[in-house]
Design a protein around this motif. Sequence first.
Motif, PDB file in Angstrom:
ATOM      1  N   MET A  37     -21.038  79.455 -51.343  1.00 19.19           N
ATOM      2  CA  MET A  37     -21.239  79.845 -49.951  1.00 19.19           C
ATOM      3  C   MET A  37     -22.715  79.741 -49.589  1.00 19.19           C
ATOM      4  SD  MET A  37     -20.414  83.568 -48.191  1.00 19.19           S
ATOM      5  CE  MET A  37     -19.703  84.050 -49.735  1.00 19.19           C
ATOM      6  N   LYS A  38     -22.966  79.233 -48.385  1.00 17.48           N
ATOM      7  CA  LYS A  38     -24.339  79.169 -47.886  1.00 17.48           C
ATOM      8  C   LYS A  38     -24.423  79.984 -46.600  1.00 17.48           C
ATOM      9  CE  LYS A  38     -25.689  74.668 -49.573  1.00 17.48           C
ATOM     10  NZ  LYS A  38     -26.265  73.373 -49.260  1.00 17.48           N
ATOM     11  N   ILE A  39     -25.521  80.702 -46.476  1.00 21.94           N
ATOM     12  CA  ILE A  39     -25.764  81.474 -45.262  1.00 21.94           C
ATOM     13  C   ILE A  39     -27.156  81.128 -44.752  1.00 21.94           C
ATOM     14  CG2 ILE A  39     -26.073  83.787 -44.274  1.00 21.94           C
ATOM     15  CD1 ILE A  39     -24.205  83.762 -47.408  1.00 21.94           C
ATOM     16  N   ARG A  40     -27.225  80.617 -43.535  1.00 20.37           N
ATOM     17  CA  ARG A  40     -28.519  80.391 -42.899  1.00 20.37           C
ATOM     18  C   ARG A  40     -28.718  81.537 -41.897  1.00 20.37           C
ATOM     19  NH1 ARG A  40     -33.001  77.412 -44.021  1.00 20.37           N
ATOM     20  NH2 ARG A  40     -31.792  75.533 -44.372  1.00 20.37           N
ATOM     21  N   ILE A  41     -29.706  82.365 -42.151  1.00 19.93           N
ATOM     22  CA  ILE A  41     -29.985  83.474 -41.234  1.00 19.93           C
ATOM     23  C   ILE A  41     -30.726  82.887 -40.026  1.00 19.93           C
ATOM     24  CG2 ILE A  41     -31.114  85.707 -40.955  1.00 19.93           C
ATOM     25  CD1 ILE A  41     -30.801  86.113 -43.998  1.00 19.93           C
ATOM     26  N   LEU A  42     -30.040  82.850 -38.885  1.00 20.50           N
ATOM     27  CA  LEU A  42     -30.615  82.153 -37.722  1.00 20.50           C
ATOM     28  C   LEU A  42     -31.605  83.030 -36.963  1.00 20.50           C
ATOM     29  CD1 LEU A  42     -27.365  80.433 -36.381  1.00 20.50           C
ATOM     30  CD2 LEU A  42     -29.173  79.392 -37.751  1.00 20.50           C
ATOM     31  N   GLY A  43     -31.306  84.320 -36.884  1.00 19.76           N
ATOM     32  CA  GLY A  43     -32.184  85.232 -36.146  1.00 19.76           C
ATOM     33  C   GLY A  43     -32.061  86.633 -36.693  1.00 19.76           C
ATOM     34  N   THR A  44     -33.115  87.429 -36.564  1.00 20.85           N
ATOM     35  CA  THR A  44     -33.156  88.740 -37.227  1.00 20.85           C
ATOM     36  C   THR A  44     -33.621  89.874 -36.317  1.00 20.85           C
ATOM     37  OG1 THR A  44     -35.394  88.248 -37.967  1.00 20.85           O
ATOM     38  CG2 THR A  44     -33.603  87.721 -39.511  1.00 20.85           C
ATOM     39  N   ALA A  45     -33.795  89.583 -35.026  1.00 17.88           N
ATOM     40  CA  ALA A  45     -34.276  90.634 -34.110  1.00 17.88           C
ATOM     41  C   ALA A  45     -33.108  91.274 -33.377  1.00 17.88           C
ATOM     42  CB  ALA A  45     -35.250  90.044 -33.093  1.00 17.88           C
ATOM     43  N   ALA A  46     -33.290  92.529 -32.973  1.00 19.53           N
ATOM     44  CA  ALA A  46     -32.321  93.203 -32.107  1.00 19.53           C
ATOM     45  C   ALA A  46     -32.443  92.623 -30.695  1.00 19.53           C
ATOM     46  CB  ALA A  46     -32.592  94.699 -32.106  1.00 19.53           C
ATOM     47  N   GLY A  47     -31.567  93.105 -29.792  1.00 15.32           N
ATOM     48  CA  GLY A  47     -31.559  92.623 -28.413  1.00 15.32           C
ATOM     49  C   GLY A  47     -32.957  92.625 -27.804  1.00 15.32           C
ATOM     50  N   GLY A  48     -33.320  91.523 -27.163  1.00 16.42           N
ATOM     51  CA  GLY A  48     -34.665  91.401 -26.574  1.00 16.42           C
ATOM     52  C   GLY A  48     -35.571  90.531 -27.417  1.00 16.42           C
ATOM     53  N   GLY A  49     -35.341  90.528 -28.754  1.00 17.58           N
ATOM     54  CA  GLY A  49     -36.187  89.745 -29.655  1.00 17.58           C
ATOM     55  C   GLY A  49     -37.556  90.360 -29.821  1.00 17.58           C
ATOM     56  N   THR A  50     -38.355  89.723 -30.664  1.00 16.92           N
ATOM     57  CA  THR A  50     -39.751  90.128 -30.853  1.00 16.92           C
ATOM     58  C   THR A  50     -40.623  88.888 -30.734  1.00 16.92           C
ATOM     59  OG1 THR A  50     -39.065  91.856 -32.396  1.00 16.92           O
ATOM     60  CG2 THR A  50     -41.391  91.262 -32.388  1.00 16.92           C
ATOM     61  N   PRO A  51     -41.569  88.813 -29.803  1.00 17.54           N
ATOM     62  CA  PRO A  51     -41.785  89.808 -28.755  1.00 17.54           C
ATOM     63  C   PRO A  51     -40.699  89.739 -27.674  1.00 17.54           C
ATOM     64  CG  PRO A  51     -43.253  87.941 -28.447  1.00 17.54           C
ATOM     65  CD  PRO A  51     -42.513  87.676 -29.718  1.00 17.54           C
ATOM     66  N   GLN A  52     -40.483  90.882 -27.036  1.00 17.82           N
ATOM     67  CA  GLN A  52     -39.570  90.926 -25.889  1.00 17.82           C
ATOM     68  C   GLN A  52     -40.342  90.452 -24.659  1.00 17.82           C
ATOM     69  OE1 GLN A  52     -36.988  94.439 -25.552  1.00 17.82           O
ATOM     70  NE2 GLN A  52     -37.669  94.660 -23.438  1.00 17.82           N
ATOM     71  N   TRP A  53     -39.669  89.754 -23.764  1.00 18.59           N
ATOM     72  CA  TRP A  53     -40.360  89.064 -22.652  1.00 18.59           C
ATOM     73  C   TRP A  53     -41.240  89.981 -21.821  1.00 18.59           C
ATOM     74  CZ3 TRP A  53     -39.490  89.866 -17.312  1.00 18.59           C
ATOM     75  CH2 TRP A  53     -38.437  90.722 -16.985  1.00 18.59           C
ATOM     76  N   ASN A  54     -40.797  91.255 -21.641  1.00 15.23           N
ATOM     77  CA  ASN A  54     -41.547  92.133 -20.725  1.00 15.23           C
ATOM     78  C   ASN A  54     -42.226  93.270 -21.479  1.00 15.23           C
ATOM     79  OD1 ASN A  54     -39.246  93.464 -21.503  1.00 15.23           O
ATOM     80  ND2 ASN A  54     -38.860  94.416 -19.531  1.00 15.23           N
ATOM     81  N   CYS A  55     -42.497  93.090 -22.774  1.00 11.95           N
ATOM     82  CA  CYS A  55     -43.006  94.207 -23.562  1.00 11.95           C
ATOM     83  C   CYS A  55     -44.416  93.929 -24.089  1.00 11.95           C
ATOM     84  CB  CYS A  55     -42.070  94.505 -24.726  1.00 11.95           C
ATOM     85  SG  CYS A  55     -42.500  96.056 -25.526  1.00 11.95           S
ATOM     86  N   ALA A  56     -45.293  94.910 -23.855  1.00 10.01           N
ATOM     87  CA  ALA A  56     -46.678  94.805 -24.323  1.00 10.01           C
ATOM     88  C   ALA A  56     -46.959  95.880 -25.375  1.00 10.01           C
ATOM     89  CB  ALA A  56     -47.643  94.938 -23.151  1.00 10.01           C
ATOM     90  N   CYS A  57     -45.922  96.328 -26.091  1.00  9.04           N
ATOM     91  CA  CYS A  57     -46.131  97.328 -27.140  1.00  9.04           C
ATOM     92  C   CYS A  57     -46.962  96.701 -28.266  1.00  9.04           C
ATOM     93  CB  CYS A  57     -44.793  97.856 -27.668  1.00  9.04           C
ATOM     94  SG  CYS A  57     -43.955  96.728 -28.803  1.00  9.04           S
TER      95      CYS A  57
END
Length: 293
Positions: free
Chosen positions: A1-21
């Motif tokens: 079995m092969k698993i390609r982890i495509l993405g690892t961020a929660a909703g919004g991603g990192t950085p989130q488009w409107n976030c300056a944290c």
Amino acid sequence: MKIRILGTAAGGGTPQWNCACAQCTRARREGTARTQDCLAVSANGTDWYLVNASPDIRVQILAAPELTPGPGQRDTPVRGVLLTDAELDHTLGLVALREGADLDVYGSAPMFSALDEGFPVQRILAPYGSTRWHETADGVPFTLAGGLRVTAIALSAKRPRYAAERPAHDDWVVAYRFADPLPGAALLYAPCLAQWTSAFDAALEGVSHLLVDGSFFHQDEMARTAGWSASASDMGHLPISESLEAVAGHPGLRCLYTHLNNTNPVLDTRTAEYRAVRAAGADVAADGQLLEL
Ligand code: MLT
Ligand code: MN
Ligand code: ZN
């Protein structure tokens, strides 16, 4: 079995488009962006299934060599999509996959009810081609093209915000157990885990690799970073500080945290929280990481 982890961020991603944290700012500065949580999995290296379809799915597919189309002009190794829930960060990508491929989509009855009403993507996609929708049942294994054996495991009644008024069922959120046709390694994928129950321990029987909810490290992380009162558990996510103890009860299990919120201090490998994850023998999943079981 092969698993390609495509993405690892929660909703919004990192950085989130409107976030300056601090962490989103650091990700912009250091180029350590993460796309939203999803996987590609295959038993034979030829037939691939997406697990969740994130809003970033197009760039995720372009970045995964296994998912390159061909040899025919519209041939794709992507056979379908399995959904762990009906949250927008796991389903918006279905709309981006509308360009005519024959796809099999798997999910539970409550997820499909949400995808028929609150976010009616089943109806939206109908005129675009042949998407086939297959309802899964808790604990009943099924086989995908290429021989992958899959079992959905009901986890919780956490409903997407757009479907908050719909009735509670314990399979609004599921984990998937993936096993090769030959006895051997198995993967459990649970990007939204509210509680580590004895049933979850039982689902880990014979599992060599766990990809699990790492949305938050601390129960009060939103209060610490954004001044919000909701705890991690209020949002249906068991924090790493609590799941690490349970991981320790499974020596030999390779545990990777995914679905990382941009508030999570483990995004920065210089933090004490990241060191705590490593000290427990676990790690943080990376975008593009390949697992071969
Ligand atoms: C979650 O994982 O809790 C949801 O995806 C939140 C959201 O982005 O709507
Ligand atoms: Mn999510
Ligand atoms: Zn941020």
